[in-house]
Scaffold this active site. Structure first.
Site, PDB file in Angstrom:
ATOM      1  CG  ASN A 197      -0.281   0.012   2.520  1.00 24.16           C
ATOM      2  OD1 ASN A 197       0.926  -0.165   2.607  1.00 24.16           O
ATOM      3  ND2 ASN A 197      -1.046   0.211   3.581  1.00 24.16           N
ATOM      4  CB  CYS A 198       4.450   1.827   0.014  1.00 29.23           C
ATOM      5  SG  CYS A 198       5.753   3.032  -0.298  1.00 29.23           S
TER       6      CYS A 198
END
Length: 114
Positions: A9-10
């Site tokens: 999710n970066c």
């Protein structure tokens, strides 16, 4: 083959993946959350990149550490990274020659070839 160490999710990791995809480079991903960070993998990374370069002091995880935890030495830093893999700067791109590129900015992968 290239290995991209990420956290799914970066946003920066997504940009790095997009850059590799646009260059049609073959790579595998290792998600530090899903696939984990073993002591052996951490040592593998630290053998190639100095400890001071891989700790992400701009992360939410870093800000939430106690002052005592932030005052680390090499041993306690390894323990922190094992406990909180999100303290690793990311993405980490391991090239075929074993060198590791820490982080990603536009253009970082321009010289890579497949």
């Amino acid at each position: 083959m290239l290995t991209l160490y990420i956290i799914d999710n970066c946003d920066t990791c997504r940009k790095a993946r997009k850059a590799l995809d646009e260059k049609a480079l073959l790579y595998k991903t290792h998600d530090l959350h899903k696939d984990g960070l073993s002591a052996a993998l951490l040592e593998h990374i630290l053998h190639r990149v100095p400890l001071v370069e891989v700790i992400n002091k701009r992360s939410k995880t870093w800000r939430e550490l106690s002052d005592e935890e932030k005052d680390y030495d090499a041993n306690s830093a390894r323990q922190l990274l094992m406990k909180y893999p999100t303290l690793l700067k990311r993405p980490l791109l391991e090239k075929d020659d074993g060198t590791i590129v820490v982080g990603y900015r536009d253009g970082d992968y321009d010289k890579l070839s497949g």
